[in-house]
Enzyme design. Structure first.
Site, PDB file in Angstrom:
ATOM      1  N   THR A   1      -7.212  -0.886  -1.594  1.00 16.72           N
ATOM      2  CA  THR A   1      -6.479  -1.878  -2.383  1.00 16.72           C
ATOM      3  C   THR A   1      -7.103  -3.262  -2.265  1.00 16.72           C
ATOM      4  O   THR A   1      -7.000  -4.066  -3.192  1.00 16.72           O
ATOM      5  CB  THR A   1      -5.000  -1.944  -1.977  1.00 16.72           C
ATOM      6  OG1 THR A   1      -4.874  -2.390  -0.626  1.00 16.72           O
ATOM      7  CG2 THR A   1      -4.334  -0.585  -2.115  1.00 16.72           C
TER       8      THR A   1
ATOM      9  N   VAL B   1      -3.743   4.686   0.162  1.00 18.23           N
ATOM     10  CA  VAL B   1      -5.193   4.488   0.345  1.00 18.23           C
ATOM     11  C   VAL B   1      -5.385   3.013   0.694  1.00 18.23           C
ATOM     12  O   VAL B   1      -6.011   2.245  -0.032  1.00 18.23           O
ATOM     13  CB  VAL B   1      -5.980   4.886  -0.916  1.00 18.23           C
ATOM     14  CG1 VAL B   1      -7.463   5.064  -0.573  1.00 18.23           C
ATOM     15  CG2 VAL B   1      -5.441   6.163  -1.535  1.00 18.23           C
ATOM     16  N   HIS B   2      -4.842   2.620   1.838  1.00 18.07           N
ATOM     17  CA  HIS B   2      -4.637   1.221   2.198  1.00 18.07           C
ATOM     18  C   HIS B   2      -5.816   0.311   1.865  1.00 18.07           C
ATOM     19  O   HIS B   2      -5.692  -0.652   1.100  1.00 18.07           O
ATOM     20  CB  HIS B   2      -4.347   1.109   3.697  1.00 18.07           C
ATOM     21  CG  HIS B   2      -3.230   1.962   4.190  1.00 18.07           C
ATOM     22  ND1 HIS B   2      -1.905   1.706   3.914  1.00 18.07           N
ATOM     23  CD2 HIS B   2      -3.241   3.093   4.954  1.00 18.07           C
ATOM     24  CE1 HIS B   2      -1.142   2.623   4.482  1.00 18.07           C
ATOM     25  NE2 HIS B   2      -1.926   3.475   5.121  1.00 18.07           N
ATOM     26  N   ASP B   3      -6.973   0.565   2.472  1.00 13.69           N
ATOM     27  CA  ASP B   3      -8.066  -0.407   2.421  1.00 13.69           C
ATOM     28  C   ASP B   3      -8.688  -0.530   1.040  1.00 13.69           C
ATOM     29  O   ASP B   3      -9.222  -1.586   0.698  1.00 13.69           O
ATOM     30  CB  ASP B   3      -9.131  -0.038   3.450  1.00 13.69           C
ATOM     31  CG  ASP B   3      -8.642  -0.192   4.877  1.00 13.69           C
ATOM     32  OD1 ASP B   3      -7.733  -1.010   5.111  1.00 13.69           O
ATOM     33  OD2 ASP B   3      -9.155   0.512   5.760  1.00 13.69           O
TER      34      ASP B   3
ATOM     35  N   THR C   1       0.812  -1.218   0.000  1.00 10.25           N
ATOM     36  CA  THR C   1       0.000   0.000   0.000  1.00 10.25           C
ATOM     37  C   THR C   1       0.846   1.269   0.000  1.00 10.25           C
ATOM     38  O   THR C   1       0.411   2.299  -0.513  1.00 10.25           O
ATOM     39  CB  THR C   1      -0.975   0.018   1.191  1.00 10.25           C
ATOM     40  OG1 THR C   1      -0.249   0.048   2.431  1.00 10.25           O
ATOM     41  CG2 THR C   1      -1.881  -1.207   1.175  1.00 10.25           C
TER      42      THR C   1
END
Length: 312
Positions: free
Chosen positions: A244, A240-242, A194
């Protein structure tokens, strides 16, 4: 068509993930959203999930509130990153539609026990507490799970809440241990990935230029939320971690990784919450996680923009 349940703790990047999922009904049949304490307390994550659902025009999708505390450790939140309300940069209001009756853990138990074998995908965007509790309550739910895809972990990157721990695992490492031990098919999208898919200024401008509320909201959320990571890590843009996780489900060809053996350190001390990934197989243990380590950043943001364009 992927039969999907999203378990989440919105959270700025969770909000982006939810919008991406709800903008993709031809690929994802989203049965429900379950919420958990994590980035902010569960009352706030539950409100935020309902608000994002409203923004997407998907108020028919039920939202179930889940665990308010981790399995064993004291609660920890990420309000320094996400703000007290969990979604910086946008106006927050009380959503029109209420929570669904009942609790998230029992919903998972009932749904997965009734599901056809290996039919339901679970996207875990926060601490893994709800699934761990459901597995403890009814181990037979494993039968209904096709795969569990989690934003979790870090190896080469280092942590984002301690020097070695990623926040979702640090917030409830005992839950992550339980999910690992259950033997469910498990995919991790860690910080190693991420932190390479960054919302650079030109990518944010592309979202703002969509000309709809969804693009404007996502641009504002990411821009405000990203300031913490830009300042801490000296990045050119924020991760935009989540989101992904949802992109991985929609377009797995954008990503690559390897199967490996993983443990989560739940011992008190410096390593608490660390994901110990046997990256080179030195322990000789069978793999228990698919570790996604690379992604196409341009492809990810093109997908995000194309799907957000569908929303109001």
């Amino acid at each position: 068509m992927i039969e999907l349940i999203i378990d989440t703790d919105p959270g700025a990047d969770d909000a982006v993930a939810l919008l991406l999922a709800m903008a993709s009904p031809e690929a994802l049949r989203l049965h429900a959203i379950t919420t958990v304490a994590g980035n902010v307390p569960v009352t706030t994550t539950s409100r935020n999930a309902r608000l994002v659902r409203q923004w997407a025009g998907c108020e028919q999708i039920p939202v179930y509130a889940g665990a308010a505390t981790p399995l064993r450790r004291a609660p920890v939140y990420a309000t320094d990153v996400h703000g007290d309300q969990g979604m910086p940069g946008v106006a927050i209001e009380e959503p029109r539609a209420p929570l669904a009756g009942g609790d998230a853990v029992q919903y998972l138990v009932d749904t997965l026990l009734a599901a056809a074998p290996a039919s339901i995908t679970l996207a875990l965007l926060g601490p893994q507490t709800n699934l761990a509790l459901a597995l403890a309550r009814a181990p037979g739910i494993r039968r209904g799970i096709k795969q569990v895809v989690a934003m979790a972990g870090a190896h080469f990157n280092g942590g984002n809440i301690t020097p070695v721990a990623e926040f979702n695992l640090f917030a409830d490492p005992h839950a992550a241990e339980a999910v690992l031990a259950s033997g469910v098919p498990l995919t991790y999208l860690p910080l190693d990935l991420t932190h390479t898919l960054l919302a650079l200024p030109e990518r944010l401008a592309r979202l703002a230029a969509l000309g709809n509320q969804a693009g404007a909201r996502v641009e504002a959320i990411i821009r405000h939320y990203a300031q913490h990571d830009i300042a801490r890590y000296g990045m050119a843009g924020g991760p935009v971690h989540d989101a992904t996780v949802i992109a991985y489900l929609l377009a797995p060809e954008l990503f690559s990784g390897r199967d490996l053996y993983l443990q989560v350190d739940a011992r008190e001390g410096m390593g608490f919450g660390q994901s110990v990934a046997d990256y080179h197989g030195v322990l000789g243990q069978p793999a228990n996680v698919h570790w996604v380590e690379r992604g196409d950043a341009e492809g990810f943001f093109e997908l995000l923009a194309a799907r957000l364009r569908r929303l109001a």
